[in-house]
Write a protein that holds these residues in place. Sequence first.
Motif, PDB file in Angstrom:
ATOM      1  N   ASP A  98      25.334  30.528  48.598  1.00 17.35           N
ATOM      2  CA  ASP A  98      26.129  30.467  47.214  1.00 17.35           C
ATOM      3  C   ASP A  98      27.423  30.616  47.598  1.00 17.35           C
ATOM      4  OD1 ASP A  98      23.826  31.516  45.786  1.00 17.35           O
ATOM      5  OD2 ASP A  98      23.959  33.734  46.471  1.00 17.35           O
ATOM      6  N   ASP A  99      27.998  30.012  46.325  1.00 21.59           N
ATOM      7  CA  ASP A  99      29.465  30.291  46.110  1.00 21.59           C
ATOM      8  C   ASP A  99      30.006  31.745  46.248  1.00 21.59           C
ATOM      9  OD1 ASP A  99      32.237  30.264  45.213  1.00 21.59           O
ATOM     10  OD2 ASP A  99      31.750  28.724  43.825  1.00 21.59           O
ATOM     11  N   SER A 101      32.572  33.157  45.473  1.00 20.68           N
ATOM     12  CA  SER A 101      33.345  33.672  44.490  1.00 20.68           C
ATOM     13  C   SER A 101      32.606  34.282  43.357  1.00 20.68           C
ATOM     14  CB  SER A 101      34.282  32.412  43.877  1.00 20.68           C
ATOM     15  OG  SER A 101      33.461  31.668  43.241  1.00 20.68           O
ATOM     16  N   LYS A 102      31.327  33.993  43.492  1.00 16.56           N
ATOM     17  CA  LYS A 102      30.203  34.801  42.654  1.00 16.56           C
ATOM     18  C   LYS A 102      30.259  36.285  42.573  1.00 16.56           C
ATOM     19  CE  LYS A 102      25.111  34.849  41.659  1.00 16.56           C
ATOM     20  NZ  LYS A 102      23.823  34.251  41.954  1.00 16.56           N
ATOM     21  N   TYR A 103      30.845  36.668  43.936  1.00 18.21           N
ATOM     22  CA  TYR A 103      30.804  37.982  44.445  1.00 18.21           C
ATOM     23  C   TYR A 103      32.161  38.531  44.629  1.00 18.21           C
ATOM     24  CZ  TYR A 103      26.104  36.242  45.595  1.00 18.21           C
ATOM     25  OH  TYR A 103      24.726  35.797  45.400  1.00 18.21           O
ATOM     26  N   PRO A 105      35.501  37.634  43.008  1.00 16.80           N
ATOM     27  CA  PRO A 105      36.323  36.753  42.013  1.00 16.80           C
ATOM     28  C   PRO A 105      37.583  35.860  42.737  1.00 16.80           C
ATOM     29  CG  PRO A 105      35.472  38.696  41.137  1.00 16.80           C
ATOM     30  CD  PRO A 105      35.272  39.108  42.615  1.00 16.80           C
ATOM     31  N   LYS A 108      37.923  32.113  43.612  1.00 15.11           N
ATOM     32  CA  LYS A 108      38.185  31.273  42.779  1.00 15.11           C
ATOM     33  C   LYS A 108      39.561  30.656  42.648  1.00 15.11           C
ATOM     34  CE  LYS A 108      34.468  32.863  39.585  1.00 15.11           C
ATOM     35  NZ  LYS A 108      34.299  33.504  38.461  1.00 15.11           N
TER      36      LYS A 108
END
Length: 410
Positions: A98-99, A101-103, A105, A108
Amino acid sequence: MLSTAPAIDAAIAKATSDPYHNLPRAVFLAATSNDASLYEGKGGWARLPAEPVSNDVLEKEGEPITADSIFELYSATKLVAAIAVLQLVEQGKMRLEDDASKYVPELKDAKLFKGFDEDDNLILEDNATPITIEMLLTHTAGFQYFMFNPDVVKIAQKLGVHPLPNAEGAVREWVTKMPLMFKPGEHMVYGPNIDWVTLAVEAVSGKPLELYFKEHIFEPLGIHDMSFMPDSSQIFMAFIDEEDPSKPLAIRPNTPLSSTQHFGGAGLKGSPRSYLKILRMLLRGGELDGVRLLKKETVDLMFEDHLTTDQQRQELRVFGKDLFDPATRRATEPSRDLTYGIGGALTGKDLATGRGAGALTWSGMANTYWVVDREKDVAFVVWTNVIPFACQPIHDLWFDIETELYKGLA
């Protein structure tokens, strides 16, 4: 009983006989899958007067070290953090690919540091490469610790944050404001990557890290003395004078770490006995005393090579040349076959001490070494709480006692 226990006892006693000029203390614990206390050895002092005193005074005023004394773990915290991440992966709440930044922020907006301009201002570029959970777990995301790059200190000053994320009074921004020092995925660079990934643990679990560790790792294992919070019983730190090692060690309480915001890169305090429970759980494939923390296949994943290029492996080998195998201090080449799993490095084949191939290992800055050797079915800790890291006295003792341990297992 381990047949070589008397030789190990003697080595520890010798190394701690002069606590102001050699090691103030040492604890060495070992266990197998079926034996929780294969060996327990300790020598020296948890607390002792700041200035050298006679043995008589030391006996009256010193506090002897035990297997239950509370040590500063520093980066030995990282293994616990990795276990937390893998628990959430097992539950399907996040994936290694998983990226992140999904968790988290702020990832990003993480910038890539390119240098300083003629006015000494930061030159930052946008980062176009997604930073995965796995990159953060394996130190390939591109973040770097200040002690390995002086630019990091200068960057932190300019951004108004502390270069040590876990220092007293920590806030989230001490991690999230710092830029990448390298493009994600290209290099194996030791840094606050685990600090970032435990922000994801907090986001996914909805719990502060202290509470998550307590509820999902410590309490299930019967551990009640491990925490990020200050502990009045914590042992004193000992500091070797790096310019003149012949001087007496400086003995004092450790500089407090954060009791507010916690990160998984460092900060836990706890006993060697409790830490060995965590290692033995891994040795047994994720289960201890009828309690399962991880599936066997998840533990297997920790012992696989997670570096993706030979360059990354070589960078780790140069960085860890004499950090994870005491015998390599006496060699001229970087550790052969050293690579990185999840939670720690994987040491190579044919180590001089007798350690098995692919053992998982790491340490903390104050010399809290740990090893999980599945090939030889043994897990052990070698802890001292002495600074600087990887100092010669601990390596001398470590080599001797690890060698005797494996002789006894043969």
